[in-house]
Design a protein around this motif. Structure first.
Motif, PDB file in Angstrom:
ATOM      1  N   ARG A 182       0.821  -1.210   0.000  1.00 45.62           N
ATOM      2  CA  ARG A 182       0.000   0.000   0.000  1.00 45.62           C
ATOM      3  C   ARG A 182       0.862   1.271   0.000  1.00 45.62           C
ATOM      4  NH1 ARG A 182      -5.424  -0.685   1.887  1.00 45.62           N
ATOM      5  NH2 ARG A 182      -6.234  -2.145   0.335  1.00 45.62           N
ATOM      6  N   THR A 211      -8.815  -4.361  -9.380  1.00 46.74           N
ATOM      7  CA  THR A 211      -9.274  -3.089  -8.795  1.00 46.74           C
ATOM      8  C   THR A 211     -10.242  -3.297  -7.636  1.00 46.74           C
ATOM      9  OG1 THR A 211     -11.081  -2.981 -10.413  1.00 46.74           O
ATOM     10  CG2 THR A 211      -8.999  -1.904 -11.001  1.00 46.74           C
ATOM     11  N   ILE A 214      -9.961  -1.169  -4.291  1.00 43.30           N
ATOM     12  CA  ILE A 214     -10.071   0.300  -4.235  1.00 43.30           C
ATOM     13  C   ILE A 214     -11.243   0.670  -3.334  1.00 43.30           C
ATOM     14  CG2 ILE A 214     -10.494   2.396  -5.556  1.00 43.30           C
ATOM     15  CD1 ILE A 214      -9.185   1.097  -7.937  1.00 43.30           C
ATOM     16  N   PRO A 215     -11.016   1.457  -2.270  1.00 50.56           N
ATOM     17  CA  PRO A 215     -12.090   1.759  -1.310  1.00 50.56           C
ATOM     18  C   PRO A 215     -13.066   2.791  -1.850  1.00 50.56           C
ATOM     19  CG  PRO A 215     -10.100   2.935  -0.702  1.00 50.56           C
ATOM     20  CD  PRO A 215      -9.745   2.080  -1.896  1.00 50.56           C
ATOM     21  N   SER A 217     -15.113   6.405  -1.818  1.00 47.92           N
ATOM     22  CA  SER A 217     -14.486   7.727  -1.916  1.00 47.92           C
ATOM     23  C   SER A 217     -14.056   8.286  -0.570  1.00 47.92           C
ATOM     24  CB  SER A 217     -15.446   8.701  -2.596  1.00 47.92           C
ATOM     25  OG  SER A 217     -16.667   8.765  -1.868  1.00 47.92           O
ATOM     26  N   GLU A 219     -12.910   6.813   2.055  1.00 50.55           N
ATOM     27  CA  GLU A 219     -11.741   6.136   2.625  1.00 50.55           C
ATOM     28  C   GLU A 219     -10.549   6.131   1.677  1.00 50.55           C
ATOM     29  OE1 GLU A 219     -14.535   2.928   5.042  1.00 50.55           O
ATOM     30  OE2 GLU A 219     -13.088   2.243   3.564  1.00 50.55           O
ATOM     31  N   TYR A 220     -10.719   6.697   0.501  1.00 49.36           N
ATOM     32  CA  TYR A 220      -9.659   6.634  -0.502  1.00 49.36           C
ATOM     33  C   TYR A 220      -8.502   7.570  -0.148  1.00 49.36           C
ATOM     34  CZ  TYR A 220      -7.323   6.747  -5.029  1.00 49.36           C
ATOM     35  OH  TYR A 220      -6.390   6.653  -6.025  1.00 49.36           O
ATOM     36  N   ASP A 221      -7.286   7.022  -0.205  1.00 49.68           N
ATOM     37  CA  ASP A 221      -6.072   7.795   0.057  1.00 49.68           C
ATOM     38  C   ASP A 221      -5.289   7.898  -1.257  1.00 49.68           C
ATOM     39  OD1 ASP A 221      -3.766   8.981   0.870  1.00 49.68           O
ATOM     40  OD2 ASP A 221      -3.096   7.351   2.191  1.00 49.68           O
ATOM     41  N   PRO A 222      -5.161   9.083  -1.816  1.00 46.45           N
ATOM     42  CA  PRO A 222      -4.497   9.221  -3.120  1.00 46.45           C
ATOM     43  C   PRO A 222      -3.013   8.842  -3.089  1.00 46.45           C
ATOM     44  CG  PRO A 222      -4.917  11.380  -2.153  1.00 46.45           C
ATOM     45  CD  PRO A 222      -5.645  10.380  -1.305  1.00 46.45           C
ATOM     46  N   TYR A 226      -3.700   0.812  -4.419  1.00 47.96           N
ATOM     47  CA  TYR A 226      -4.744  -0.179  -4.185  1.00 47.96           C
ATOM     48  C   TYR A 226      -4.818  -1.233  -5.294  1.00 47.96           C
ATOM     49  CZ  TYR A 226      -6.382   3.333  -0.833  1.00 47.96           C
ATOM     50  OH  TYR A 226      -6.467   4.218   0.204  1.00 47.96           O
TER      51      TYR A 226
END
Length: 734
Positions: A182, A211, A214-215, A217, A219-222, A226
């Motif tokens: 990660r 894919t 991919i969490p 939106s 929880e998404y960390d740019p 993922y």
């Protein structure tokens, strides 16, 4: 391109590998290595070699190549492991540690290259042991790996992992399941570059990006990766060559490569290891032409023939392909519950520059001071809502403070581990049988303290080996076990960390120590009853009780430095010893050097801070509390010494006639009292080091800037204890 951060990561990773390698090799002296042990040692050397090759560290690569060959043959059981190899591989580990650290700074001197070659020469006799004489005199050739037997249940074509574009066109290939870590971007690595490098040794027939992880939106960390990849790769290269492409990223990622010749059962095993909780692997592998309809049908027909019970219903003749693709879902598309639980409980770790953590703790410390000042000011108001909000903010800040301090806490076990090698080598040099026992390895301590503990602990361990323990013959004459024991122990006690270095040897002869002190003019008079007073002489420069000087110790240099280092960490060291039973050195250290809970007191116009973990209670004090003319205070049937803080730190009088209070403090097992004028309560503070001008001032361990801008001195309780005892001894013996 600046590779500084990447090389730093290489050094840290290599150090971890080499530490683990040493621990395993030391275990082989008492028991034969397991297959897992041999594989772990091989992986350590193999990984270091691969990473060093990427940086062009030629000396490291050349040395590890020969060591790797020997380890490869050991783990494949082509040659047996012999006890003599432990010593040789330990020397190889030491030399490899030198190469890893020094080659990043520049070219390795020729003398060190020669030293490394001499170690490799020691390996040659073991390299030449081979039943079929396939390897002689340290030379190495690749051992052909046996291919798996092809079954009818295998994958399509003559090789199991193949894809069919038509019935006559067979393309052999590898299946590469790749899941980058990660935090791979934070490490400065790009997974796509590793996949692109595959094109230099072969052809990517097809690739599927995974894919599913991919969490959503929120929880998404740019900055996190993922994605995963399933790759059908075609090449004439062998498995090792393909794996080397991922050498630098493999250790922190999930990578599984199935070579041509694998079958569906291998795919089933792989499906249970992949990190995704749920994925339609059957369809994915079919999409990249790893699986075919015919191979799936053959596999499940074979399972039915074995009566394994995995497939309980017959495949309808109307649509056998569809039925076969639906049947394996629970095998090929879902992980088993055990693996799911294991992965769900797995914690992720990231590597952070220690300077960033130090900066964070410093800022939190300043925030603690500011918040404490704010609470004092708010305390003078009568606004209950404001006071309640202030208390809530302080509680949350305390939680942030505890979390930030834990970021810098590390277990002491890693420090203890390196002394296993120290004790082993010293035992051989001194002709003694010595066993090292470590306890409390999980005890956590501030990393800054651990870094500075290395030299003091090393000297105490060396002293225990040389001075403390007798030879095997002497121990047998005394009725002791032939093998001497040194024990390192760590535990938490009253807000501090206690380290104990114990041996079961001669013990310290008090009479001899006292006489040495007299000879050097340090003391005079008869041997005192106080054991502590005698053993304090051990820490004077130039004083040694050794009967002869050795390469290890005996010159009277070391224990004085140990004391200085421990005191610089705001710690104390005491000694306990019993003749012919052994000695124990006890080190007490604060949990952290950054922020402490203090008890704020005032004398005159000056304020002082006493470490809260040493405060027992506070009482009202008057001169009537004193016993006769001596400085003793009656406390529940016991007499404890006390001192007035204003006698040691002259202060300007406040002009007020304040009643005095006594703060009862403890240092280890001892108690004493400190008389002050005003008690101001608990106070969290950031410790600031004293300037060079005040470095040698006794009784002060640091300073702190209070919220109102005034400076408060932090009292060094152990130092005050010594001064109090010295004053009382002087009065008693006048």
């Amino acid at each position: 391109m600046d590779l500084t951060e990447v090389i730093d990561a290489y050094l840290v990773e290599s150090d971890e590998f080499l530490r683990d390698m040493e621990a395993i090799l030391l275990r082989t002296e008492v028991s034969s290595p397991t297959d897992e042990d041999l594989n772990a040692i091989f992986r350590a050397v193999h990984t270091i070699k691969g990473t060093a090759g990427m940086f062009g560290f030629e000396s490291t690569v050349k040395f590890t190549h020969v060591v790797e060959n020997l380890l490869d043959r050991l783990r494949s059981h082509e040659i047996p492991f012999q006890q003599e190899l432990t010593e040789i591989l330990l020397k190889a580990k030491d030399h490899l540690s030198y190469l890893v650290n020094e080659e990043t700074k520049g070219k390795i001197p020729e003398s060190k290259i020669t030293h490394g070659n001499s170690i490799l020469e020691l390996m040659k006799p073991f390299q030449s042991i081979d039943a079929d004489n396939s390897v002689k005199n340290g030379s190495h050739k690749e051992i052909e790996k046996p291919t798996q037997k092809k079954t009818d249940g295998g994958l399509a074509g003559s090789n199991a992992l193949t894809s069919k574009t038509n019935t006559n066109d067979v393309i052999p290939g590898y299946l590469i399941s790749f899941r980058p870590n990660r935090n791979v971007f934070a490490q400065g690595l790009d997974p796509i570059s590793f996949i692109g490098y595959l094109k230099k040794i072969g052809k990517i027939h097809s690739l599927k990006t995974i894919t599913e992880t991919i969490p959503i939106s929120d929880e998404y960390d740019p900055e996190s990766c993922y994605l995963g990849f399933e790759i059908h790769f075609v090449t004439d290269s062998d498995l090792d060559t393909v794996r080397k492409v991922f050498n630098f990223i493999e250790n922190d990622s999930f990578l599984h490569i199935l070579p041509p010749g694998s079958n569906i059962e291998d795919l089933v095993d792989l499906s249970q290891q992949l990190p995704e909780e749920e994925i339609l692997l059957g369809n994915t592998w079919k999409e990249i032409n790893i699986l075919t309809d015919a191979s799936l049908i053959n596999y499940f027909e074979e399972l039915k023939g074995r009566k394994t019970g995995i497939v309980t219903s017959s495949v309808p003749s109307a649509d056998p392909v569809t039925a076969a693709l639906e049947s394996p879902l629970e095998i090929l598309e879902f992980k088993n519950p055990t693996q799911l639980t294991k992965d769900q409980n797995k914690s992720a770790t990231i590597k952070v520059d220690s300077k960033r953590i130090d900066n964070l703790i410093n800022r939190v410390g300043e925030l603690v001071v500011s918040c404490a000042n704010m609470n004092q000011l708010i305390g003078y108001t009568e606004d209950s809502n404001l006071q309640e909000s202030s208390l809530l903010a302080m509680r949350l800040l305390n939680e942030v403070r505890e979390i930030s301090l834990k970021l810098r806490m590390v277990p002491i076990g890693d420090t203890f581990q390196k002394y296993t090698r120290t004790v082993r080598d010293l035992g051989k040099d001194l002709g003694k049988e010595i066993k090292l026992i470590t306890e409390g390895n999980e005890t956590e301590l501030d990393r800054n303290i651990v870094d500075k503990l290395g030299d003091p602990l090393t000297h105490l361990v060396r002293n225990a080996c040389d001075h403390g323990l007798e030879t095997s013959e002497e121990r047998e004459k005394k009725g002791k076990p032939k093998q001497g024991t040194i024990k390192l122990n760590a535990f938490h006690e009253a807000g501090s960390v206690v380290l104990e270095i114990t041996d079961d040897g001669n013990g310290i002869q008090k009479e001899k120590v006292w006489q040495k002190g007299i000879d050097k003019g340090l003391v005079s008079g008869p041997l005192p009853d106080s054991e502590e007073e005698v053993f304090k002489l051990l820490f004077h420069p130039g004083l040694s009780t050794a009967s002869k000087v050795t390469n290890v110790s005996g010159r009277g240099v070391g224990l004085d430095v140990v004391l200085q280092n421990i005191e610089s960490l705001r710690g104390t060291i005491t000694v306990k010893s019993t003749p012919n039973q052994g000695s124990r050195f006890i080190i007490r250290l604060p949990l952290t050097l950054a922020i402490i809970d203090g008890f704020l007191v005032e004398v005159g116009k000056n304020q002082f801070i006493i470490p809260m973990d040493m405060v027992l209670e506070c009482l009202h004090f008057t001169d009537e509390n004193k016993t006769d003319s001596n400085q003793f205070f009656p406390l529940r049937g016991n007499l404890i010494p006390f001192l007035r803080l204003k006698d040691y730190y002259p202060t300007e009088s406040s002009g007020e006639n304040l009643r005095e209070n006594i703060v009862i403090v403890r240092n280890g097992e001892k108690k004493a009292g400190i008389v002050v004028e005003r008690l101001l309560g608990e106070y969290q503070t950031v410790i600031k080091p004293m300037g060079s001008v005040f470095r040698h001032v006794k009784g002060v361990s640091g300073s702190s800037i209070l919220g109102d801008g005034n400076v408060a001195l932090i009292i060094d309780i152990p130092s005050l204890f010594e001064r109090t005892i010295a004053v009382e001894n002087e009065r008693l013996y006048k």
